[in-house]
Enzyme design. Structure first.
Site, PDB file in Angstrom:
ATOM      1  N   LYS A  15     -32.749  21.875   0.175  1.00 23.37           N
ATOM      2  CA  LYS A  15     -31.879  21.635  -0.483  1.00 23.37           C
ATOM      3  C   LYS A  15     -31.546  20.383  -0.870  1.00 23.37           C
ATOM      4  O   LYS A  15     -30.877  19.837  -2.255  1.00 23.37           O
ATOM      5  CB  LYS A  15     -30.698  21.741   0.720  1.00 23.37           C
ATOM      6  CG  LYS A  15     -30.349  22.976   0.853  1.00 23.37           C
ATOM      7  CD  LYS A  15     -29.680  22.590   2.312  1.00 23.37           C
ATOM      8  CE  LYS A  15     -29.230  24.590   2.869  1.00 23.37           C
ATOM      9  NZ  LYS A  15     -28.623  24.202   4.148  1.00 23.37           N
ATOM     10  N   SER A  44     -33.467  23.612   5.574  1.00 27.76           N
ATOM     11  CA  SER A  44     -32.820  22.829   5.317  1.00 27.76           C
ATOM     12  C   SER A  44     -33.217  21.780   4.182  1.00 27.76           C
ATOM     13  O   SER A  44     -32.438  21.190   3.460  1.00 27.76           O
ATOM     14  CB  SER A  44     -30.801  22.361   5.643  1.00 27.76           C
ATOM     15  OG  SER A  44     -30.636  23.943   5.796  1.00 27.76           O
ATOM     16  N   TYR A  85     -33.005  31.416  -2.564  1.00 25.95           N
ATOM     17  CA  TYR A  85     -32.503  30.731  -1.699  1.00 25.95           C
ATOM     18  C   TYR A  85     -33.567  31.133   0.308  1.00 25.95           C
ATOM     19  O   TYR A  85     -33.942  29.611   0.017  1.00 25.95           O
ATOM     20  CB  TYR A  85     -31.194  30.774  -0.806  1.00 25.95           C
ATOM     21  CG  TYR A  85     -31.057  30.015  -0.102  1.00 25.95           C
ATOM     22  CD1 TYR A  85     -30.241  28.403   0.055  1.00 25.95           C
ATOM     23  CD2 TYR A  85     -30.455  30.663   1.175  1.00 25.95           C
ATOM     24  CE1 TYR A  85     -29.993  27.867   0.923  1.00 25.95           C
ATOM     25  CE2 TYR A  85     -30.191  29.879   2.552  1.00 25.95           C
ATOM     26  CZ  TYR A  85     -29.213  28.144   2.513  1.00 25.95           C
ATOM     27  OH  TYR A  85     -29.103  28.075   3.404  1.00 25.95           O
ATOM     28  N   TYR A 132     -24.706  17.527   8.256  1.00 30.77           N
ATOM     29  CA  TYR A 132     -23.427  18.751   8.446  1.00 30.77           C
ATOM     30  C   TYR A 132     -22.339  18.087   9.234  1.00 30.77           C
ATOM     31  O   TYR A 132     -21.848  17.169   9.376  1.00 30.77           O
ATOM     32  CB  TYR A 132     -23.843  20.159   9.140  1.00 30.77           C
ATOM     33  CG  TYR A 132     -24.936  20.645   9.207  1.00 30.77           C
ATOM     34  CD1 TYR A 132     -24.775  21.058   7.340  1.00 30.77           C
ATOM     35  CD2 TYR A 132     -26.485  20.214   9.245  1.00 30.77           C
ATOM     36  CE1 TYR A 132     -25.708  21.731   6.921  1.00 30.77           C
ATOM     37  CE2 TYR A 132     -26.953  21.259   8.284  1.00 30.77           C
ATOM     38  CZ  TYR A 132     -27.345  21.570   7.563  1.00 30.77           C
ATOM     39  OH  TYR A 132     -28.513  22.277   6.351  1.00 30.77           O
ATOM     40  N   VAL A 147     -33.006  23.607  10.218  1.00 30.76           N
ATOM     41  CA  VAL A 147     -33.083  23.964  11.423  1.00 30.76           C
ATOM     42  C   VAL A 147     -35.093  24.220  12.180  1.00 30.76           C
ATOM     43  O   VAL A 147     -34.929  24.881  13.233  1.00 30.76           O
ATOM     44  CB  VAL A 147     -32.175  25.113  11.414  1.00 30.76           C
ATOM     45  CG1 VAL A 147     -31.348  25.239  11.708  1.00 30.76           C
ATOM     46  CG2 VAL A 147     -32.905  26.131  10.918  1.00 30.76           C
TER      47      VAL A 147
HETATM   48  N1  GLN Z   1     -32.413  29.463   6.566  1.00 32.39           N
HETATM   49  C1  GLN Z   1     -31.764  28.668   7.104  1.00 32.39           C
HETATM   50  C2  GLN Z   1     -30.328  29.255   6.523  1.00 32.39           C
HETATM   51  O1  GLN Z   1     -29.404  29.607   5.168  1.00 32.39           O
HETATM   52  C3  GLN Z   1     -31.023  27.316   7.210  1.00 32.39           C
HETATM   53  C4  GLN Z   1     -30.604  26.598   7.676  1.00 32.39           C
HETATM   54  C5  GLN Z   1     -30.591  24.942   8.021  1.00 32.39           C
HETATM   55  O2  GLN Z   1     -31.691  24.725   7.991  1.00 32.39           O
HETATM   56  N2  GLN Z   1     -29.382  24.426   8.377  1.00 32.39           N
HETATM   57  O3  GLN Z   1     -29.171  29.574   7.562  1.00 32.39           O
END
Ligand code: GLN
Length: 315
Positions: free
Chosen positions: A75, A72, A199, A251, A269
């Site tokens: 992003k 993530s 994505y 988050y 993650v």
């Molecule tokens: N690839 C993961 C997802 O889309 C990324 C989530 C994350 O890093 N929080 O669920």
């Protein structure tokens, strides 16, 4: 040239070494993401830290050279590209309020008519990726995102991990439901399959702490890369990206991160975190074990210690 930091280079090197030594007994804490095999088999005891200042000083410790899955944190870079290309029009399709929910939550989307709360929850990031599609085939968009990350990081070796990308697609049921839901509200322009292909690939880029810090440095310097001199994004947009990182970067644990670390940050993650010290530096940290909210546990601890020792918290 006088340093813009209130910290001499030897002090920065000493502090980074101290932080690495202090987190040593904590290595392995948290839970390594196990929803796909390629992430589950990463050694949870790994730890890397890299700092680069707007003066070009660097300090590193541990596995700062080792590639990991960006997840993530990507992003931040797709948001940068979307703001650069679409400007404030983007905010019609995605908000900028913390969600207080998990990264893949769907609950707010219905009440809020398919407009995700912010660009860093999955729904929001999927919309941002969709905004970059412009009718192009998904793999062309992936190359575009990858090449821009290579440019920001000044490193041509950054690439997609194909195994991670196909596992993300094979297990991404919640992301499919988020995307379909938003398509139902007409907030996704490209076919769901295409936007999600882009994505999943952006999440599957591999990067090192060193490259991550370098890639985020423009955010610490009003949108201008202080080393290449390139104005990557306007100062206003850089300021806004940092604001969203501060309020939404972790988050439902964004408040806790602001409380403990006090820097704009974005976690993934894969265990990486990018943190920005406005006017001073960018930091890449990585340790695979995650806390309950999906942020690196030891990575966040290292940033807390680093911020305390440098006095770099924005508060
Ligand atoms: N690839 C993961 C997802 O889309 C990324 C989530 C994350 O890093 N929080 O669920």
């Amino acid at each position: 040239m006088a340093s813009k930091l209130d910290l001499a280079a030897p002090d920065l090197a000493r502090i980074v070494a101290e932080v690495a030594a202090e987190v040593q007994p904590h290595r392995g804490e948290g839970h390594v993401a196990d929803y796909i095999p390629a992430l589950a088999r990463v050694d949870g005891k790994r730890f890397g830290l890299a700092v680069i200042t707007v003066d070009g000083e660097t300090a590193e410790a541990g596995d700062a050279w080792m590639p990991f899955s960006i997840q993530s944190i990507s992003k931040v870079f797709t948001l940068t590209l979307a703001l650069q290309r679409l400007g404030d029009e983007l905010w019609k399709r995605v908000g900028r309020e913390p969600s207080g929910s998990r990264f893949n939550s769907i609950v707010q989307l219905e009440a809020e008519h398919g407009i995700p709360r912010n660009p860093f929850i999955n729904a929001g990031a999927i919309v941002v990726t969709d905004a970059l599609m412009e009718g192009r085939p998904p793999m062309e968009v992936v190359t575009d995102i990858r090449d821009n990350l290579r440019r920001f990081a000044d490193n041509a070796t950054i690439d997609v991990d194909k195994e991670v990308a196909s596992s993300e697609a094979a297990t991404g049921f919640r992301n499919y439901s988020l995307a379909n839901f938003m398509r139902g509200f007409d907030n996704l322009k490209s076919p769901v399959e295409d936007t999600l292909t882009a994505y999943f690939h952006q999440c599957s880029l591999r990067i090192t702490c060193r490259q991550l810090a370098r890639a985020g440095l423009f955010l610490a310097n009003g949108g201008k890369d202080p080393i290449s001199g390139e104005q990557i994004i306007s100062p206003e947009h850089a300021r806004r990206i940092c604001a969203v990182m501060m309020t939404c970067g972790h988050y439902d644990a964004s408040g806790e991160f602001a409380f403990q670390v006090g820097l704009p940050g974005k976690s993934g993650v894969g265990g990486g975190i990018l943190a920005v010290v406005p006017g001073k530096a960018a930091i890449g940290v990585w340790s695979p074990g995650l806390n309950e909210s999906g942020t690196s546990q030891v990575g966040a601890l290292a940033l807390e210690k680093l911020a305390a020792k440098t006095g770099w918290s924005v508060f």
